[in-house]
Motif scaffolding. Structure first.
Motif, PDB file in Angstrom:
ATOM      1  N   GLY A 184       9.591   0.170  -1.395  1.00 13.16           N
ATOM      2  CA  GLY A 184      10.605   0.198  -0.342  1.00 13.16           C
ATOM      3  C   GLY A 184      10.186  -0.583   0.887  1.00 13.16           C
ATOM      4  N   ASN A 185       9.408  -1.646   0.689  1.00  8.95           N
ATOM      5  CA  ASN A 185       9.003  -2.484   1.821  1.00  8.95           C
ATOM      6  C   ASN A 185      10.230  -3.015   2.560  1.00  8.95           C
ATOM      7  OD1 ASN A 185       6.279  -2.208   1.363  1.00  8.95           O
ATOM      8  ND2 ASN A 185       6.041  -4.151   0.294  1.00  8.95           N
ATOM      9  N   ARG A 186      10.135  -3.051   3.891  1.00  9.76           N
ATOM     10  CA  ARG A 186      11.250  -3.543   4.714  1.00  9.76           C
ATOM     11  C   ARG A 186      11.009  -5.025   5.055  1.00  9.76           C
ATOM     12  NH1 ARG A 186      10.152   1.430   7.241  1.00  9.76           N
ATOM     13  NH2 ARG A 186       9.638   0.475   9.246  1.00  9.76           N
ATOM     14  N   GLN A 187      11.180  -5.843   4.031  1.00  7.69           N
ATOM     15  CA  GLN A 187      10.816  -7.253   4.153  1.00  7.69           C
ATOM     16  C   GLN A 187      11.496  -7.984   5.308  1.00  7.69           C
ATOM     17  OE1 GLN A 187      11.638  -5.724   1.351  1.00  7.69           O
ATOM     18  NE2 GLN A 187      10.243  -6.190  -0.325  1.00  7.69           N
ATOM     19  N   ALA A 218       5.999  -9.911  -7.469  1.00 12.69           N
ATOM     20  CA  ALA A 218       7.022 -10.168  -6.452  1.00 12.69           C
ATOM     21  C   ALA A 218       8.427  -9.824  -6.931  1.00 12.69           C
ATOM     22  CB  ALA A 218       6.958 -11.616  -5.966  1.00 12.69           C
ATOM     23  N   LEU A 219       8.635  -8.556  -7.251  1.00  8.50           N
ATOM     24  CA  LEU A 219       9.968  -8.091  -7.621  1.00  8.50           C
ATOM     25  C   LEU A 219      10.963  -8.361  -6.494  1.00  8.50           C
ATOM     26  CD1 LEU A 219       8.931  -4.604  -9.086  1.00  8.50           C
ATOM     27  CD2 LEU A 219       8.927  -6.819 -10.222  1.00  8.50           C
ATOM     28  N   ILE A 265       8.137 -14.287  -0.094  1.00  9.76           N
ATOM     29  CA  ILE A 265       7.824 -12.958   0.448  1.00  9.76           C
ATOM     30  C   ILE A 265       6.387 -12.550   0.130  1.00  9.76           C
ATOM     31  CG2 ILE A 265       8.490 -10.529   0.483  1.00  9.76           C
ATOM     32  CD1 ILE A 265      11.301 -11.405  -0.418  1.00  9.76           C
ATOM     33  N   ARG A 266       5.969 -12.728  -1.117  1.00 13.03           N
ATOM     34  CA  ARG A 266       4.621 -12.298  -1.493  1.00 13.03           C
ATOM     35  C   ARG A 266       3.563 -13.055  -0.697  1.00 13.03           C
ATOM     36  NH1 ARG A 266       0.711 -14.354  -4.239  1.00 13.03           N
ATOM     37  NH2 ARG A 266       1.978 -16.069  -5.058  1.00 13.03           N
TER      38      ARG A 266
END
Length: 474
Positions: free
Chosen positions: A61-64, A99-100, A116-117
């Motif tokens: 649940g990272n808030r990218q 990196a889903l 993102i990753r």
């Protein structure tokens, strides 16, 4: 959102890899880094979508979008704080996660997802470098003691979360160093072990106690821990590998993938391995059976050891390249993946089933394989394997079985605890990670079967919350 038009004017830019000619000569990390300004520009491409599928795709649940904005504004401290609210170890996931989140990124509809990753890894490394990562010692202790068995990503995440809640945590690890398969299963060229050491040193400063070289269930009775601790978390992973029980399996030179990977990581760490126990690909034709990430790691390791050739085979069909209508965006796409190890030299083949290993002077020399196909089951069940009868021989003086893992080892620990297991042999737990035995919880692969590092961290955090709620009732 720092720049609402950045995704239109700035294209995805990856850091890329070190040149093949250089990296195959050592075990240093293959991935390079972008300079801070290029990294800021990559972060600016995030559109802060109304429905952030990156957040939806992430097991943690990272808030990218929020920390991408901080990175764009060069607020590394703020970005790291946001990132670690949901991810205990971004320096791990930033290196080894598939990196889903990127697969769910809206820009990935055009195969131009935000990096993102890489951005995550960059935030973590700059935070350490610039001194924003400091020990967070609990202000007070609850008086409750928890034993965590296993120091992989699930066990470490569970220990980290419980310690920060004020509980006294002891982590037991059967191997000589902390990290589980992060340390022994993942090659150094993907995750330098100094990155693990840095995090462990920080956790020690925060009060977590680590005990290595203790195999709970063998060296000490698991039931003794139930007497000494208020709760126990089983995070031993799923270490039972899938075997290939065909003729010639007992020939010298046929090994499970982790036998090679663990040994090479130990060699890199300075451990002396007797010559007669050393597994080496030098001067050999190598066959890797299994097309997943573990197989890819074997390919990279074999090339670094000096293999004459490396072939990787898979019984399943070759995945589609680029697009797969069966797994449309925003789901994780099942498509052909070419790793950095594959780029270093490897013949990849699909729809081959291993029939037997053929030896010469007691050691494997070649492998007989058969072409197969898969047909849909008319009743709607699993696809049916259809044999062609067409066989061939692949030269191989070293064979590595990389077909995945099935379940945690039951002997010893699990038998002594007496926990219920599901039909696959994993520890059966409820939504809070609690097992059938009072005080005993389980996290990570031990409760789910083999999975991803990011899922194990999420599972460890969930188990920690369940243990915390349980301890409050005592």
């Amino acid at each position: 959102m720092g720049n609402p038009k950045a995704f239109l004017t700035i294209h995805r830019k990856e850091a890329g890899y070190r040149p093949v000619s250089d990296r195959v000569r050592d075990y240093g990390e293959v991935e390079q880094t972008l300079n801070p300004e290029d990294r800021r520009l990559q972060a600016s491409r995030c559109m802060e979508c109304g429905v952030p599928f990156c957040h939806w795709s992430c097991p943690l649940g990272n808030r990218q979008p929020e920390w991408q904005d901080r990175l764009y504004r060069n607020d590394i401290k703020g970005a790291y704080e946001l990132l670690t609210e949901t991810d205990d170890f971004p320096e791990f996931t930033g290196r080894v996660c598939p990196a889903l989140c990127e697969k769910g990124c809206v820009l990935n509809k055009q195969h131009d997802a935000v990096t993102i990753r890489e951005n995550e890894a960059a935030i973590a490394e700059r935070a350490f470098l610039e001194g924003y990562v400091k020990p967070r010692v609990p202000r007070s202790r609850t008086g409750k003691k928890v034993a965590v068995i296993g120091s992989g990503p699930a066990g470490l995440a569970c220990a980290n979360q419980l310690n920060r809640r004020g509980h006294s945590v002891t982590v037991y690890e059967k191997n000589e160093a902390i990290g589980g398969l992060l340390r022994l299963g993942i090659p150094d060229f993907k995750l330098n072990k100094s990155v693990i050491d840095r995090r462990i040193d920080l956790m020690k400063e925060e009060g977590v106690e680590f005990k290595t070289g203790i195999n709970v269930g063998v060296d000490i009775d698991a039931r003794k821990l139930l007497e000494d601790y208020d709760a126990v978390c089983v995070a031993i992973g799923a270490e039972v590998p899938r075997d290939l029980k065909v003729e010639g399996r007992d020939l010298k030179g046929v090994h499970f993938a982790l036998e090679l990977l663990k040994q090479q990581n130990r060699v890199n760490a300075g451990v002396e391995i007797p010559a007669d126990e050393r597994i080496s690909a030098r001067g050999k034709h190598v066959l890797v059976i299994g097309g997943g990430d573990t197989g890819s790691d074997c390919v990279g390791t074999a090339n670094r050891q000096g293999a004459l050739s490396v072939t990787q085979i898979e019984i399943m069909p070759m995945p589609p390249e680029g697009e797969n209508p069966d797994t449309p965006w925003p789901y994780f796409p099942i498509v052909l993946k070419t790793s950095s190890s594959h780029m270093e030299g490897c013949e990849r083949r699909w729809l081959l089933d291993t029939r037997r290993f053929i030896g010469k002077d007691g050691a494997v020399d070649k492998v007989e394989v058969e072409e197969v196909t898969w047909e849909k089951d008319p009743s709607g069940g699993r696809p049916l394997l259809v044999r062609s009868g067409k066989t061939e021989f692949i030269p191989a003086q070293l064979v590595l079985l990389a077909m995945g893992f099935t379940n945690p080892v039951a002997e010893g620990l699990l038998e002594q605890l007496g926990v219920d297991k599901d039909n696959r042999g994993n520890v059966k737990v409820n939504d809070a990670g609690r097992s059938s035995i009072d005080k005993v919880f389980a996290a990570g692969d031990a409760s789910t079967g083999a999975s991803l590092v990011v899922r194990c961290i999420a599972s460890g955090r969930k188990a920690a919350q369940g243990i915390h709620e349980y301890l409050k009732t005592l």
